[in-house]
Scaffold this active site. Structure first.
Site, PDB file in Angstrom:
ATOM      1  N   HIS A 199       0.997  -1.058  -0.102  1.00 41.10           N
ATOM      2  CA  HIS A 199       0.046   0.013   0.037  1.00 41.10           C
ATOM      3  C   HIS A 199       0.813   1.258  -0.126  1.00 41.10           C
ATOM      4  O   HIS A 199       1.811   1.170   0.506  1.00 41.10           O
ATOM      5  CB  HIS A 199      -0.929   0.100   1.331  1.00 41.10           C
ATOM      6  CG  HIS A 199      -1.960   0.871   0.988  1.00 41.10           C
ATOM      7  ND1 HIS A 199      -1.888   2.380   1.446  1.00 41.10           N
ATOM      8  CD2 HIS A 199      -3.194   0.989   0.901  1.00 41.10           C
ATOM      9  CE1 HIS A 199      -2.896   3.016   1.182  1.00 41.10           C
ATOM     10  NE2 HIS A 199      -3.788   2.179   0.740  1.00 41.10           N
TER      11      HIS A 199
ATOM     12  N   GLU B  11      -3.980   1.418  -7.813  1.00 45.14           N
ATOM     13  CA  GLU B  11      -4.412   2.489  -6.525  1.00 45.14           C
ATOM     14  C   GLU B  11      -3.347   3.742  -6.816  1.00 45.14           C
ATOM     15  O   GLU B  11      -2.537   3.773  -6.031  1.00 45.14           O
ATOM     16  CB  GLU B  11      -4.443   1.857  -5.253  1.00 45.14           C
ATOM     17  CG  GLU B  11      -5.004   2.965  -4.157  1.00 45.14           C
ATOM     18  CD  GLU B  11      -5.243   1.919  -2.977  1.00 45.14           C
ATOM     19  OE1 GLU B  11      -6.386   1.761  -2.690  1.00 45.14           O
ATOM     20  OE2 GLU B  11      -4.335   1.739  -1.945  1.00 45.14           O
TER      21      GLU B  11
HETATM   22  P1  13P Z   1     -10.084   5.878   0.028  1.00 41.75           P
HETATM   23  O1  13P Z   1     -11.079   4.753  -0.377  1.00 41.75           O
HETATM   24  O2  13P Z   1     -10.383   6.363   1.429  1.00 41.75           O
HETATM   25  O3  13P Z   1      -9.491   6.749  -1.072  1.00 41.75           O
HETATM   26  O4  13P Z   1      -8.807   4.972   0.249  1.00 41.75           O
HETATM   27  C1  13P Z   1      -8.248   4.102  -0.748  1.00 41.75           C
HETATM   28  C2  13P Z   1      -7.373   3.290  -0.146  1.00 41.75           C
HETATM   29  O5  13P Z   1      -6.184   3.578   0.341  1.00 41.75           O
HETATM   30  C3  13P Z   1      -7.529   1.635   0.127  1.00 41.75           C
HETATM   31  O6  13P Z   1      -6.479   0.897   0.186  1.00 41.75           O
END
Ligand code: 13P
Length: 247
Positions: free
Chosen positions: A95, A163
């Site tokens: 992450h 992401e």
């Molecule tokens: P949000 O959905 O709060 O933008 O976070 C995304 C995230 O980091 C999931 O791992």
């Protein structure tokens, strides 16, 4: 029909085991009867044990694991085998918040990926650029390094997430990716995977400011689901998101 994954990343929330249990119970209740969506909840590790001892209709995962396994002199770490033995099926790896705050490198994420796969966890690996803009080269470097030494058979047991850091709701000036961003980046990742592995089918989810009101647009844009942060902390909103994804 391909599986849709909705994965809740609670991050470092909530502050007590009681609140965690209440949130978990409300989600379990809320998603009852929902079909065609694999719902995974990833709480802070300290709450996993209680949650895994309750009866539920969804799947549990961790937010990180050690690269060493199964035991050893690694203060503060939790091994993939420990997670597996406790009943976890999934683990989020790489992450952007771990890169940013815990100094995690692509090399470390690669080692964790090897360890998680060896312990038979399903890794959920986050890939994405830090700032908005041309991202093909960055996605390629990340995928190449994170997947180094991972076989075709192993990569087919892995879930990837596009992401982008700039889309994460808690980051400054965050805004969700557009469906076009999502389609383009997932296609880029697919092409890179094709170069690395040939013809493989690997789920690629989207993460970043997803809600019940925009989840459908990401699924239509080609994402096989979502990694959900903020919206997963509100049981009613998360339940609605899951139901919308299933509809
Ligand atoms: P949000 O959905 O709060 O933008 O976070 C995304 C995230 O980091 C999931 O791992």
């Amino acid at each position: 029909m391909e599986k849709t994954y909705i994965i809740a990343n609670w991050k470092m929330n909530p502050a007590s085991a009681k609140e965690a249990q209440n949130l978990f119970d409300a989600v379990v209740q809320g998603v009852q009867g929902v079909e065609n969506v694999e719902v995974v909840v990833c709480p802070p590790a300290i709450y996993l044990y209680n949650i895994l001892n309750t009866k539920y209709n969804l799947h549990a995962g961790a937010q990180d694991c050690a690269f060493a396994d199964p035991t050893g002199a690694h203060t503060g770490e939790i091994s993939p085998t420990m997670l597996k033995n406790a009943g976890c099926e999934y683990v989020i790896l790489g992450h952007s918040e771990r890169k940013k705050y815990a100094g995690e490198t692509l090399e470390i994420i690669n080692k964790k990926l090897h360890a998680a796969l060896a312990a038979n966890l399903t890794p959920v690996v986050c890939i994405g650029e830090a700032t908005r803009g041309e991202n093909a080269a960055e996605l390629e470097v990340q995928l190449q390094q994170v997947l180094a030494g991972i076989s075709v058979a192993q990569v087919q047991r892995t879930i990837l997430v596009y992401e982008p850091e700039w889309a994460i709701s808690t980051n400054k000036n965050a805004q969700a990716a557009t469906p076009e961003d999502c389609t383009k980046s997932i296609a880029i990742m697919g092409t890179i995977l094709g170069k690395l592995y040939g013809d493989v089918a690997i789920p690629i989810l989207y993460g970043g400011s997803t809600h019940s009101s925009n989840i459908q647009q990401f699924l239509k844009a080609g994402a096989h689901g979502a990694l959900v942060g903020g919206a997963s902390l509100d049981a009613a909103e998360f339940t609605q998101l899951v139901k919308t994804a299933a509809s």
